[in-house]
Write a protein that holds these residues in place. Structure first.
Motif, PDB file in Angstrom:
ATOM      1  N   LYS A  34       0.832  -1.208  -0.193  1.00  0.00           N
ATOM      2  CA  LYS A  34       0.067   0.067  -0.097  1.00  0.00           C
ATOM      3  C   LYS A  34       0.793   1.302   0.090  1.00  0.00           C
ATOM      4  CE  LYS A  34      -3.670   2.385   2.742  1.00  0.00           C
ATOM      5  NZ  LYS A  34      -4.406   2.238   3.908  1.00  0.00           N
ATOM      6  N   ASN A  35       1.866   1.253   0.879  1.00  0.00           N
ATOM      7  CA  ASN A  35       2.505   2.523   1.167  1.00  0.00           C
ATOM      8  C   ASN A  35       3.884   2.550   0.188  1.00  0.00           C
ATOM      9  OD1 ASN A  35       1.024   3.316   3.156  1.00  0.00           O
ATOM     10  ND2 ASN A  35       2.129   2.020   4.558  1.00  0.00           N
ATOM     11  N   CYS A  36       4.186   1.599  -0.401  1.00  0.00           N
ATOM     12  CA  CYS A  36       5.466   1.501  -1.139  1.00  0.00           C
ATOM     13  C   CYS A  36       5.314   1.145  -2.681  1.00  0.00           C
ATOM     14  CB  CYS A  36       6.700   0.805  -0.639  1.00  0.00           C
ATOM     15  SG  CYS A  36       7.051   1.471   1.109  1.00  0.00           S
ATOM     16  N   ASP A  37       4.058   1.011  -3.088  1.00  0.00           N
ATOM     17  CA  ASP A  37       3.876   0.518  -4.096  1.00  0.00           C
ATOM     18  C   ASP A  37       4.626   0.961  -5.508  1.00  0.00           C
ATOM     19  OD1 ASP A  37       2.077  -1.621  -5.852  1.00  0.00           O
ATOM     20  OD2 ASP A  37       1.633   0.566  -6.735  1.00  0.00           O
ATOM     21  N   GLU A  38       4.640   2.420  -5.262  1.00  0.00           N
ATOM     22  CA  GLU A  38       5.374   3.182  -6.425  1.00  0.00           C
ATOM     23  C   GLU A  38       6.606   2.981  -6.433  1.00  0.00           C
ATOM     24  OE1 GLU A  38       5.461   5.678  -2.585  1.00  0.00           O
ATOM     25  OE2 GLU A  38       4.050   4.614  -3.925  1.00  0.00           O
ATOM     26  N   LEU A  39       7.432   2.572  -5.218  1.00  0.00           N
ATOM     27  CA  LEU A  39       8.721   2.236  -5.158  1.00  0.00           C
ATOM     28  C   LEU A  39       9.193   1.023  -5.741  1.00  0.00           C
ATOM     29  CD1 LEU A  39       9.588   3.604  -1.596  1.00  0.00           C
ATOM     30  CD2 LEU A  39       9.967   4.773  -3.781  1.00  0.00           C
ATOM     31  N   LEU A  40       8.017  -0.073  -5.932  1.00  0.00           N
ATOM     32  CA  LEU A  40       8.353  -1.427  -6.143  1.00  0.00           C
ATOM     33  C   LEU A  40       8.020  -1.446  -7.748  1.00  0.00           C
ATOM     34  CD1 LEU A  40       6.437  -3.271  -3.395  1.00  0.00           C
ATOM     35  CD2 LEU A  40       9.047  -2.996  -3.601  1.00  0.00           C
ATOM     36  N   ASP A  41       9.107  -2.200  -8.250  1.00  0.00           N
ATOM     37  CA  ASP A  41       8.772  -2.609  -9.804  1.00  0.00           C
ATOM     38  C   ASP A  41       8.014  -3.796  -9.875  1.00  0.00           C
ATOM     39  OD1 ASP A  41      10.393  -4.861  -8.974  1.00  0.00           O
ATOM     40  OD2 ASP A  41      12.057  -4.369 -10.023  1.00  0.00           O
ATOM     41  N   GLU A  42       7.785  -4.338 -11.045  1.00  0.00           N
ATOM     42  CA  GLU A  42       6.629  -5.375 -11.375  1.00  0.00           C
ATOM     43  C   GLU A  42       7.083  -6.743 -10.548  1.00  0.00           C
ATOM     44  OE1 GLU A  42       3.361  -7.156 -12.409  1.00  0.00           O
ATOM     45  OE2 GLU A  42       3.882  -5.169 -12.561  1.00  0.00           O
ATOM     46  N   ARG A  43       8.426  -6.882 -10.502  1.00  0.00           N
ATOM     47  CA  ARG A  43       8.734  -8.119  -9.810  1.00  0.00           C
ATOM     48  C   ARG A  43       8.659  -8.179  -8.344  1.00  0.00           C
ATOM     49  NH1 ARG A  43      14.399 -10.711 -11.449  1.00  0.00           N
ATOM     50  NH2 ARG A  43      13.395 -11.318 -13.182  1.00  0.00           N
ATOM     51  N   GLY A  44       8.995  -6.756  -7.892  1.00  0.00           N
ATOM     52  CA  GLY A  44       8.688  -6.576  -6.349  1.00  0.00           C
ATOM     53  C   GLY A  44       7.303  -6.884  -5.857  1.00  0.00           C
ATOM     54  N   ARG A  45       6.298  -6.159  -6.907  1.00  0.00           N
ATOM     55  CA  ARG A  45       5.065  -6.369  -6.405  1.00  0.00           C
ATOM     56  C   ARG A  45       4.614  -7.807  -6.704  1.00  0.00           C
ATOM     57  NH1 ARG A  45       4.804  -1.284  -9.121  1.00  0.00           N
ATOM     58  NH2 ARG A  45       4.716  -2.213 -11.299  1.00  0.00           N
ATOM     59  N   GLN A  46       5.160  -8.701  -7.633  1.00  0.00           N
ATOM     60  CA  GLN A  46       4.753 -10.166  -7.586  1.00  0.00           C
ATOM     61  C   GLN A  46       5.109 -10.896  -6.356  1.00  0.00           C
ATOM     62  OE1 GLN A  46       6.419 -11.605 -11.197  1.00  0.00           O
ATOM     63  NE2 GLN A  46       5.045 -10.671 -12.566  1.00  0.00           N
ATOM     64  N   TYR A  47       6.493 -10.403  -5.836  1.00  0.00           N
ATOM     65  CA  TYR A  47       6.775 -11.061  -4.636  1.00  0.00           C
ATOM     66  C   TYR A  47       6.028 -11.181  -3.632  1.00  0.00           C
ATOM     67  CZ  TYR A  47      11.289 -11.894  -6.998  1.00  0.00           C
ATOM     68  OH  TYR A  47      12.298 -12.292  -7.810  1.00  0.00           O
ATOM     69  N   CYS A  48       5.558  -9.573  -3.610  1.00  0.00           N
ATOM     70  CA  CYS A  48       4.363  -9.139  -2.210  1.00  0.00           C
ATOM     71  C   CYS A  48       3.467 -10.066  -2.398  1.00  0.00           C
ATOM     72  CB  CYS A  48       4.379  -7.704  -2.256  1.00  0.00           C
ATOM     73  SG  CYS A  48       5.701  -6.837  -1.890  1.00  0.00           S
ATOM     74  N   GLN A  49       2.741 -10.348  -3.638  1.00  0.00           N
ATOM     75  CA  GLN A  49       1.390 -11.226  -3.894  1.00  0.00           C
ATOM     76  C   GLN A  49       1.827 -12.657  -3.317  1.00  0.00           C
ATOM     77  OE1 GLN A  49      -1.763 -10.162  -4.585  1.00  0.00           O
ATOM     78  NE2 GLN A  49      -0.657  -7.758  -4.483  1.00  0.00           N
ATOM     79  N   GLN A  50       2.932 -12.975  -3.797  1.00  0.00           N
ATOM     80  CA  GLN A  50       3.478 -14.315  -3.265  1.00  0.00           C
ATOM     81  C   GLN A  50       3.438 -14.718  -1.871  1.00  0.00           C
ATOM     82  OE1 GLN A  50       7.066 -15.658  -5.471  1.00  0.00           O
ATOM     83  NE2 GLN A  50       6.064 -15.606  -7.319  1.00  0.00           N
ATOM     84  N   ILE A  51       4.093 -13.654  -1.250  1.00  0.00           N
ATOM     85  CA  ILE A  51       4.102 -13.413   0.153  1.00  0.00           C
ATOM     86  C   ILE A  51       2.731 -13.205   1.104  1.00  0.00           C
ATOM     87  CG2 ILE A  51       4.770 -12.230   2.109  1.00  0.00           C
ATOM     88  CD1 ILE A  51       7.220 -11.324   0.598  1.00  0.00           C
TER      89      ILE A  51
END
Length: 527
Positions: free
Chosen positions: A334-351
């Protein structure tokens, strides 16, 4: 022809006539009656005046009521022979029915020695003859009894001679000729013996006058016969042993059966002993097994308690971190979405998915443990009401996937634990939705029964299982290959099996030949 000489001596015989207890009749040479004494008159019921000058055979015919037959002397009368030969004759004669006499005919001669008549003296032997007849009849009856005893009877002399054999003995030893007085130890054995048998009870009886008994082993050709002999003494009036009576019973078959029975008893005793020893050994082994099982049960109980504590500890220790991970990952997204690239956002979804799965697993573990620990609360429940609750609970996925959830027929009321059966239906419907695949269009909840059980079933038309896969679907954490990529813990059907066991039933799958699968859960009617 007259009988003057006898007439002249009448006075000399008057005393005899009056007092002698026997009949006296004077007959002339032609057998005419000249005189008879008072005793004889009373016996035959006539007077001398009535019979004087009558032929004696005429009188007898009259007494017997057969006068037409009195044409010649009686066939059994010896008077004519005495007159002819001048000799004295004695014979027995029945004068009238019931009056039997012993008759003595004495010829009377003149001075030249010519027989001029006879004196017939009649002694009453009626009683003795009747007794003799009774004795004869008794002897015949006794012989009949002895012949039909069913056992052998033999009469043995002091010299061991066979004097008599009854019918049974004659059947056993038909070759014996009793009239030759053969020796018993020769005739009763085949081949014959030359001396008295060692076991002979009769020899002892003849020696001491006592009753003796023994069982023989008598050779008869190729076989040995066993006879039971009881020997009793025959004694004279002075008490001297004059012979022996042998009572003989053939006990060969009986003795053979007794020997067979004895062997059977011995074998039976040996078998019983052997079986007893085996039983004792089995009993000892059973005791050891029971002790081992009790020890194993105690160890299992301790292990179960340890596992339970471990499971509660693990679930507690996993749940809080997984919730924390989930919360932190949500904040990060929520707070750092703009700082994450696509791979980072996928990792978050997996977590997020992994933490959700951990939380779900912990809840299922807690549910499984509580199912095993919870005591049933049995009450009357309406299965149709449970179906309504299931429809409401799964309404969203059912509507999205356009899957029908129906009942096969109106569901009845049964006695069971309300929460537990609701959990069974929930898990089976959830299982169908998860693993039914894209072809799933229908789920049916139905009811059937046996004599002892209610049976609730859930059927679907999804991809189903193979026969091999259906054999082990109820184990802990078991998931089939078709479950790859589908969220699940592998505890749903295990919980269903546990609930079925608690309700005195079982759970089993039925694999369809075409597609789909049916899970059946039986519940005892005696809860």
């Amino acid at each position: 022809m007259g009988f003057p000489e006898i007439g002249k001596n009448r006075d000399e015989f008057e005393f005899i006539f009056k007092h002698i207890p026997m009949g006296i009749v004077y007959l002339d040479r032609n057998l005419k009656i000249l005189n008879m004494n008072h005793y004889y008159q009373e016996k035959i019921g006539v007077s001398v005046e009535q019979v004087k000058n009558k032929y004696c055979y005429e009188l007898r015919a009259d007494l017997h009521g057969r006068p037409q037959r009195a044409l010649k002397p009686c066939e059994d009368c010896m008077a004519p022979e005495s007159i002819k030969t001048g000799e004295i004759f004695t014979f027995i004669k029945e004068i009238i029915p019931g009056f039997i006499t012993e008759n003595t005919i004495i010829p009377v001669k003149d001075a030249r020695g010519v027989v001029i008549g006879v004196i017939e003296m009649l002694r009453d032997i009626t009683k003795s003859m009747l007794i003799s007849r009774e004795l004869v009849e008794s002897e015949e009856k006794y012989k009949s009894v002895v012949d039909n005893l069913g056992i052998g009877v033999s009469l043995i002399s002091p010299q061991m001679e066979i004097l008599a054999l009854n019918k049974q003995m004659n059947q056993w030893f038909p070759h014996i000729e009793v009239e030759k007085r053969p020796l018993c130890y020769r005739e009763f054995n085949d081949p014959p013996k030359d001396d008295i048998c060692s076991y002979c009870p009769t020899q002892k009886t003849l020696q001491d006058g006592g009753v003796h008994e023994s069982v023989t082993a008598t050779p008869l050709g190729d076989e040995i016969r066993n006879y039971r002999i009881i020997s009793s003494p025959i004694k004279d009036w002075e008490g001297n042993v004059t012979g022996a009576i042998e009572m003989v019973e053939d006990i060969t078959d009986k003795k053979r059966k007794e020997e067979e029975l004895q062997k059977y008893r011995e074998n039976l005793e040996a078998m019983v002993k052997e079986r007893t020893e085996k039983l004792m050994a089995s009993n000892e082994a059973l005791k050891r097994e029971i002790a081992n099982r009790l020890e194993a049960e105690k160890a299992l109980e301790l292990s179960s308690e340890e596992i339970k504590h471990f499971a509660y500890s693990v679930s507690h220790d996993l749940k809080n971190p997984s919730i924390a991970i989930y919360g932190l990952t949500r904040l990060l997204t929520k707070n750092c979405d703009e700082l994450l690239d696509e791979r980072g956002r996928q990792y978050c979804q997996q977590i997020l998915r992994s933490s959700e799965q951990i939380t779900s697993l912990v809840e299922m573990i807690n549910l499984y443990m509580s199912t095993k620990e919870t005591t049933l609360s049995v009450d009357t429940i309406n299965l149709s009401d449970l179906l309504v609750m299931i429809r409401e609970e799964f309404a969203v996925p059912l509507n999205i996937r356009q899957i029908e959830l129906n009942e096969s027929r109106p569901l009845p009321q049964i006695r069971a634990d309300h929460i537990a059966i609701l959990r069974v239906l929930r898990n089976l419907v959830d299982n169908a939705l998860k693993y039914g695949g894209e072809t799933l269009t229908r789920i049916v909840i139905g009811y059937k029964e046996t004599e002892e059980h209610h049976v609730v079933f859930v059927n679907d038309d999804g991809v189903g299982l193979t026969e091999e896969e259906s054999q082990d679907v109820f184990g802990l954490f078991i998931r089939q290959k078709t479950a790859a990529g589908i969220a699940g813990t592998g505890l749903g059907l295990t919980i269903v099996k546990e609930i079925a066991d608690q309700h005195g039933g079982k759970v089993w799958p039925e694999v369809s030949k075409d597609q789909g699968i049916t899970f059946n859960v039986s519940i005892s009617k005696h809860l």
